[in-house]
Design a protein around this motif. Structure first.
Motif, short mmCIF file in Angstrom:
data_model
loop_
_atom_site.label_atom_id
_atom_site.label_comp_id
_atom_site.label_asym_id
_atom_site.label_seq_id
_atom_site.Cartn_x
_atom_site.Cartn_y
_atom_site.Cartn_z
N MET A 1 0.83 -1.18 0.00
CA MET A 1 0.00 0.00 0.00
C MET A 1 0.87 1.23 0.00
O MET A 1 2.07 1.14 0.01
N SER A 2 0.28 2.37 0.02
CA SER A 2 1.03 3.58 -0.30
C SER A 2 1.81 4.17 0.86
O SER A 2 1.47 3.98 2.00
N GLY A 3 2.82 4.94 0.52
CA GLY A 3 3.67 5.78 1.34
C GLY A 3 3.47 5.72 2.83
O GLY A 3 3.80 4.76 3.48
N GLY A 4 2.93 6.82 3.42
CA GLY A 4 2.82 6.97 4.85
C GLY A 4 1.87 6.00 5.52
O GLY A 4 1.87 5.86 6.72
N ARG A 5 1.08 5.28 4.77
CA ARG A 5 0.14 4.35 5.38
C ARG A 5 0.73 2.96 5.51
O ARG A 5 0.15 2.11 6.15
N ALA A 6 1.86 2.68 4.90
CA ALA A 6 2.44 1.34 4.93
C ALA A 6 2.66 0.90 6.38
O ALA A 6 3.26 1.61 7.17
N TRP B 1 -4.43 1.56 9.73
CA TRP B 1 -5.32 1.83 8.58
C TRP B 1 -5.02 0.85 7.46
O TRP B 1 -5.93 0.28 6.87
N ASN B 2 -3.76 0.65 7.19
CA ASN B 2 -3.34 -0.25 6.12
C ASN B 2 -3.89 -1.65 6.36
O ASN B 2 -4.46 -2.27 5.47
N ARG B 3 -3.73 -2.17 7.55
CA ARG B 3 -4.19 -3.52 7.86
C ARG B 3 -5.71 -3.62 7.78
O ARG B 3 -6.25 -4.57 7.23
N ARG B 4 -6.40 -2.62 8.30
CA ARG B 4 -7.87 -2.63 8.26
C ARG B 4 -8.35 -2.51 6.82
O ARG B 4 -9.26 -3.23 6.40
N ALA C 1 -3.09 15.21 4.76
CA ALA C 1 -1.84 14.73 4.16
C ALA C 1 -2.01 13.32 3.61
O ALA C 1 -1.52 13.00 2.52
N LEU C 2 -2.72 12.45 4.33
CA LEU C 2 -3.00 11.10 3.82
C LEU C 2 -3.83 11.16 2.55
O LEU C 2 -3.60 10.41 1.61
N ALA C 3 -4.80 12.07 2.52
CA ALA C 3 -5.65 12.20 1.34
C ALA C 3 -4.84 12.63 0.12
O ALA C 3 -5.09 12.17 -1.00
N LEU C 4 -3.85 13.48 0.33
CA LEU C 4 -3.01 13.91 -0.79
C LEU C 4 -2.18 12.75 -1.33
O LEU C 4 -1.93 12.66 -2.53
N GLU C 5 -1.77 11.84 -0.45
CA GLU C 5 -1.02 10.65 -0.87
C GLU C 5 -1.90 9.67 -1.65
O GLU C 5 -1.41 8.91 -2.47
N ALA C 6 -3.18 9.67 -1.35
CA ALA C 6 -4.10 8.70 -1.93
C ALA C 6 -4.56 9.15 -3.31
O ALA C 6 -5.72 9.51 -3.52
N THR C 7 -3.65 9.12 -4.26
CA THR C 7 -4.01 9.47 -5.64
C THR C 7 -4.86 8.36 -6.24
O THR C 7 -4.90 7.24 -5.73
N CYS D 1 -13.63 3.42 6.97
CA CYS D 1 -12.61 3.29 8.00
C CYS D 1 -11.87 4.61 8.15
O CYS D 1 -11.30 5.11 7.20
N VAL D 2 -11.94 5.18 9.34
CA VAL D 2 -11.20 6.40 9.65
C VAL D 2 -10.32 6.09 10.85
O VAL D 2 -10.80 5.51 11.83
N THR D 3 -9.06 6.44 10.78
CA THR D 3 -8.14 6.15 11.86
C THR D 3 -7.48 7.44 12.34
O THR D 3 -7.05 8.25 11.53
N TRP D 4 -7.41 7.62 13.64
CA TRP D 4 -6.73 8.76 14.23
C TRP D 4 -5.23 8.50 14.18
O TRP D 4 -4.78 7.35 14.05
#
Length: 112
Positions: free
Chosen positions: A1-6, A10-13, A63-69, A103-106
């Protein structure tokens, strides 16, 4: 999965939900909301205190949304990526995808 979420919660969920969609032969639709950060912060500021989200959380999510192209989301396994705008609002609910999971994660890894 992408960049900062690896490796994140969130990535696992998300991976689990994508797997469920595949196993049940259901589409996995990502919604890319394109509201700018300043508008998000302004709207958040007028929410009641019990509904307000900390500004640092909004900045983190933005910032996560910007990564999620679109390309990244397809690479992660989504079968469709929608970027709705106010003028895209459907005339009826028949045009709205059947969305079962959100799914929203803090930043601390807890799900909201």
């Amino acid at each position: 999965m992408s960049g900062g979420r690896a490796g994140s919660t969130w990535n696992r969920r998300c991976a689990h939900l994508l797997d469920l969609a595949r196993r049940h032969r259901r589409p996995a639709v990502a919604l890319r909301l394109t509201t700018d950060l300043e508008t998000c912060l302004e709207r958040n500021a007028v929410r009641s205190p019990d509904r307000r989200v900390p500004d640092q959380v909004l900045r983190w999510q933005y910032a996560l949304a910007l990564e999620a192209t679109t390309e990244t989301l397809f690479a992660e396994g989504f079968t469709a990526v929608l970027s709705p705008t106010p003028t895209d609002a459907p005339a009826s609910t028949e045009a709205v995808p059947d969305i079962r999971f959100v799914c929203v994660t803090w930043p601390d890894g807890q799900h909201a």
